[in-house]
Design a protein around this motif. Structure first.
Motif, mmCIF file in Angstrom:
data_model
loop_
_atom_site.group_PDB
_atom_site.id
_atom_site.type_symbol
_atom_site.label_atom_id
_atom_site.label_comp_id
_atom_site.label_asym_id
_atom_site.label_seq_id
_atom_site.Cartn_x
_atom_site.Cartn_y
_atom_site.Cartn_z
ATOM 1 N N PHE A 151 0.800 -1.223 0.000
ATOM 2 C CA PHE A 151 0.000 0.000 0.000
ATOM 3 C C PHE A 151 0.830 1.269 0.000
ATOM 4 O O PHE A 151 0.321 2.347 -0.270
ATOM 5 C CB PHE A 151 -1.007 -0.019 1.148
ATOM 6 C CG PHE A 151 -2.135 -0.963 0.884
ATOM 7 C CD1 PHE A 151 -3.075 -0.664 -0.087
ATOM 8 C CD2 PHE A 151 -2.221 -2.166 1.557
ATOM 9 C CE1 PHE A 151 -4.103 -1.547 -0.377
ATOM 10 C CE2 PHE A 151 -3.244 -3.052 1.275
ATOM 11 C CZ PHE A 151 -4.191 -2.745 0.314
ATOM 12 N N VAL B 4 1.783 1.356 -4.247
ATOM 13 C CA VAL B 4 0.786 1.465 -5.316
ATOM 14 C C VAL B 4 0.163 2.869 -5.265
ATOM 15 O O VAL B 4 -0.156 3.353 -4.190
ATOM 16 C CB VAL B 4 -0.307 0.390 -5.139
ATOM 17 C CG1 VAL B 4 -1.389 0.548 -6.187
ATOM 18 C CG2 VAL B 4 0.305 -0.992 -5.218
ATOM 19 N N PRO B 5 0.022 3.530 -6.438
ATOM 20 C CA PRO B 5 -0.585 4.864 -6.433
ATOM 21 C C PRO B 5 -1.952 4.855 -5.771
ATOM 22 O O PRO B 5 -2.717 3.899 -5.942
ATOM 23 C CB PRO B 5 -0.726 5.191 -7.921
ATOM 24 C CG PRO B 5 0.266 4.362 -8.608
ATOM 25 C CD PRO B 5 0.396 3.108 -7.793
ATOM 26 N N GLU B 6 -2.248 5.909 -5.014
ATOM 27 C CA GLU B 6 -3.504 5.980 -4.277
ATOM 28 C C GLU B 6 -4.697 5.904 -5.228
ATOM 29 O O GLU B 6 -5.716 5.296 -4.919
ATOM 30 C CB GLU B 6 -3.584 7.281 -3.479
ATOM 31 C CG GLU B 6 -2.631 7.353 -2.309
ATOM 32 C CD GLU B 6 -1.212 7.667 -2.713
ATOM 33 O OE1 GLU B 6 -0.987 7.971 -3.910
ATOM 34 O OE2 GLU B 6 -0.315 7.599 -1.866
ATOM 35 N N LEU B 7 -4.531 6.516 -6.398
ATOM 36 C CA LEU B 7 -5.620 6.516 -7.378
ATOM 37 C C LEU B 7 -5.979 5.086 -7.780
ATOM 38 O O LEU B 7 -7.150 4.721 -7.892
ATOM 39 C CB LEU B 7 -5.182 7.322 -8.613
ATOM 40 C CG LEU B 7 -6.248 7.643 -9.639
ATOM 41 C CD1 LEU B 7 -7.364 8.450 -9.021
ATOM 42 C CD2 LEU B 7 -5.633 8.408 -10.811
ATOM 43 N N LEU B 8 -4.923 4.267 -7.950
ATOM 44 C CA LEU B 8 -5.121 2.870 -8.348
ATOM 45 C C LEU B 8 -5.770 2.081 -7.210
ATOM 46 O O LEU B 8 -6.694 1.294 -7.439
ATOM 47 C CB LEU B 8 -3.762 2.279 -8.723
ATOM 48 C CG LEU B 8 -3.729 0.946 -9.443
ATOM 49 C CD1 LEU B 8 -4.683 0.939 -10.617
ATOM 50 C CD2 LEU B 8 -2.322 0.666 -9.928
ATOM 51 N N TYR C 88 -9.397 2.875 -7.202
ATOM 52 C CA TYR C 88 -10.125 2.185 -8.276
ATOM 53 C C TYR C 88 -10.323 0.721 -7.933
ATOM 54 O O TYR C 88 -11.407 0.170 -8.102
ATOM 55 C CB TYR C 88 -9.358 2.283 -9.591
ATOM 56 C CG TYR C 88 -9.619 3.549 -10.351
ATOM 57 C CD1 TYR C 88 -10.911 3.991 -10.599
ATOM 58 C CD2 TYR C 88 -8.567 4.311 -10.840
ATOM 59 C CE1 TYR C 88 -11.144 5.155 -11.307
ATOM 60 C CE2 TYR C 88 -8.796 5.485 -11.549
ATOM 61 C CZ TYR C 88 -10.082 5.899 -11.777
ATOM 62 O OH TYR C 88 -10.304 7.035 -12.467
ATOM 63 N N ILE C 89 -9.236 0.076 -7.468
ATOM 64 C CA ILE C 89 -9.320 -1.354 -7.181
ATOM 65 C C ILE C 89 -10.376 -1.611 -6.101
ATOM 66 O O ILE C 89 -11.194 -2.517 -6.221
ATOM 67 C CB ILE C 89 -7.942 -1.915 -6.752
ATOM 68 C CG1 ILE C 89 -7.005 -1.921 -7.953
ATOM 69 C CG2 ILE C 89 -8.086 -3.330 -6.188
ATOM 70 C CD1 ILE C 89 -5.622 -2.422 -7.663
ATOM 71 N N PHE D 93 -14.107 -0.471 -7.577
ATOM 72 C CA PHE D 93 -14.656 -1.410 -8.562
ATOM 73 C C PHE D 93 -14.558 -2.846 -8.071
ATOM 74 O O PHE D 93 -15.484 -3.635 -8.235
ATOM 75 C CB PHE D 93 -13.926 -1.286 -9.896
ATOM 76 C CG PHE D 93 -14.166 0.035 -10.565
ATOM 77 C CD1 PHE D 93 -15.451 0.453 -10.882
ATOM 78 C CD2 PHE D 93 -13.108 0.875 -10.867
ATOM 79 C CE1 PHE D 93 -15.677 1.671 -11.490
ATOM 80 C CE2 PHE D 93 -13.334 2.095 -11.479
ATOM 81 C CZ PHE D 93 -14.608 2.499 -11.797
ATOM 82 N N GLY D 94 -13.414 -3.181 -7.458
ATOM 83 C CA GLY D 94 -13.155 -4.559 -7.041
ATOM 84 C C GLY D 94 -14.141 -5.035 -5.998
ATOM 85 O O GLY D 94 -14.766 -6.085 -6.150
ATOM 86 N N VAL E 133 -12.976 11.481 -8.209
ATOM 87 C CA VAL E 133 -13.061 10.682 -9.442
ATOM 88 C C VAL E 133 -14.022 9.507 -9.285
ATOM 89 O O VAL E 133 -14.408 8.905 -10.288
ATOM 90 C CB VAL E 133 -11.681 10.163 -9.916
ATOM 91 C CG1 VAL E 133 -10.729 11.305 -10.147
ATOM 92 C CG2 VAL E 133 -11.111 9.155 -8.952
#
Lengths: 238, 241
Positions: free
Chosen positions: B66, B69-73, B76-77, B80-81, B181
């Protein structure tokens, strides 16, 4: 099958195979963005740090404001402020012949990243320069060295060692922050991943992207550790 | 000039009240994330010092992932995940309809797990700064391990960890802008919408920047006060702060 489709085919992930080439070029763009803005940031940040410490009072105050603003607001806001905000003064930029710059999301992104990281790096360099004992510069002056030589030969080498670790952290922060470029229509690694997801609805592509970023950060961390061990081998610190 | 003031005014014509509501969402998601992220971070830090190999490896893996990995990613994960997973679970149990994850919750979880990873490092440093003798003395007094932590270690921990946690908070505050976003109506989201409606991006993103700046400046001031208070037993006469 081109080379960039192999990794996807090898692990048997169809999305990654189909969008492997886009992600590879996205990774290239990410690296470019980070390398250029971080490199320029070092030069600007160092200049600002010296001016912040030794410049005339009005300059020091302006720089204090600059650093507070860029360290106190999110990079996303800065990026939008430059890309949408400055980009909205189109007649003005056309007049002064800079429209080609503010029209292009890539240049806007580079500008935003550079001034943002420059503000953080200026703070790092300032802290490093301030951490040196006064005696160092005084001793150099007693030896008859000129101010510029003192800065270059005595203060900088020592300050750089102090600044090394925070600079490494800042580089990692920049790599992660570069994912924001995808929000102004650029296809960096994150942008390519978003495209792949939007077309395939396969979430595993996000996991692949996470692993790539992770690998990138891990490589930098290792390189930086090595760099630090090498540069501090004359010190009895460890 | 009047035109711009009208745009920022409160009421149906201006965006002032919307921006204020956005600022409230920004500060509420940051405040809601804080306790969850800090508590998880402390747990991870304790796990890193644990005797069990499994716990240690898990904690190290967690912070490595953590923090890298970019916070934006991450956002999203999780957004959506978790939605996809929950949907599958939803259908597997045999319930009809759709599972919708609120953007606020997704944002809170994503920001929280990242905050936990970063604050774990701060907690770990603070835990290491507390001398072994403190725990030994507590044990000698007959305190249980939990009592020793709560009454002896933790109060000292806060003092050492405060500057680092202050940094974590500032980063968190700025990262909340990412939740726009996933359509959470925070400052950034409102500014974007105002821009679309009025075509005045410089004005509205500038206003958003000032809102974040305001929160940052207030936080810096607040943390300075807190640190002064936490160190009140340590300050010496003539010390620099």
């Amino acid at each position: 099958m081109t080379w960039c489709e192999y990794p996807g085919a090898w692990i048997g992930l169809e999305v990654f195979q189909n969008y492997g080439c886009r992600m590879a070029s996205g990774l290239g763009l990410t690296l470019q963005l980070v390398a250029i803005s971080f490199g320029l940031g070092i030069i600007i940040g160092l200049t600002l740090a010296v001016l912040r410490l030794r410049g005339p009072k009005p300059v020091r105050m302006i720089l204090h404001g600059y650093m507070t603003f860029f360290r106190g607001t999110p990079l996303l806001v800065q990026l939008f402020l430059i890309y949408y905000g400055l980009g909205s003064f189109r007649p003005f930029w056309q007049e002064v012949g800079l429209w080609w710059f503010f029209r292009d999301p890539l240049y806007c992104c580079l500008l935003a990243f550079t001034i943002n990281t420059a503000a953080y790096q200026a703070e790092i360099f300032r802290g490093a320069l301030q951490s040196l004992p006064h005696g160092q510069a005084e001793a150099a002056r007693a030896l008859g060295m000129r101010p510029f030589a003192i800065f270059l030969r005595v203060e900088m080498p020592q300050a750089m060692i102090v600044a090394l670790r925070p600079l490494g952290n800042e580089l990692i922060v920049m790599i992660k922050a570069s994912a924001l470029a995808s929000l102004v229509t650029l296809f960096d690694l994150m942008g390519a991943t978003r495209l792949a997801f939007a077309r395939s609805f396969d979430l595993s592509i996000y996991v692949v992207a996470a692993l790539i970023y992770l690998a990138l950060v891990e490589i930098i961390r290792r390189v930086w550790d090595g760099l630090e061990t090498r540069l501090t081998r004359h010190l009895a610190l460890r | 000039m009047q035109y711009y003031l009208d745009l920022l005014s409160f009421g149906p014509e201006g965006w002032g009240d919307e921006l204020l509501a956005g600022a409230l969402v920004t500060i509420s998601i940051a405040l809601a994330t804080l306790p969850f992220g800090l508590a998880l971070g402390l747990a991870i830090a304790v796990a890193k010092r644990s005797r069990s190999w499994t716990l240690r490896t898990f904690a190290t893996l967690y912070t490595t992932i953590f923090r890298g990995v970019p916070e934006l990613l991450t956002l999203y994960i999780i957004y959506f995940g978790v939605q996809v997973l929950a949907q599958r679970l939803w259908s597997a149990v045999g319930l009809s309809g759709n599972f919708d994850m609120s953007p606020f919750l997704a944002g809170m979880v994503a920001l929280g797990v990242v905050l936990a990873a970063f604050s774990a490092e701060v907690w770990l440093g603070a835990l290491n700064a507390i001398q072994k003798g403190q725990r030994e003395a507590a044990a000698a007094l007959g305190l249980t391990k939990w009592q020793a932590f709560r009454l002896v270690v933790f109060p000292q921990l806060i003092r050492v960890a405060l500057p680092g946690l202050g940094n974590n908070w500032m980063v968190l505050l700025k990262e909340t802008s990412l939740v726009s976003v996933i359509t959470l109506q925070d400052t950034m989201f409102i500014a974007t919408r105002a821009n679309v409606a009025t075509k005045e991006p410089f004005l509205f993103f500038g206003a958003a920047a000032l809102i974040y700046l305001f929160f940052s400046v207030i936080s810096t001031w607040g943390f300075d006060r807190l640190e002064g208070r936490a160190n009140r037993g340590y300050a010496r006469a003539g010390a620099s702060r």
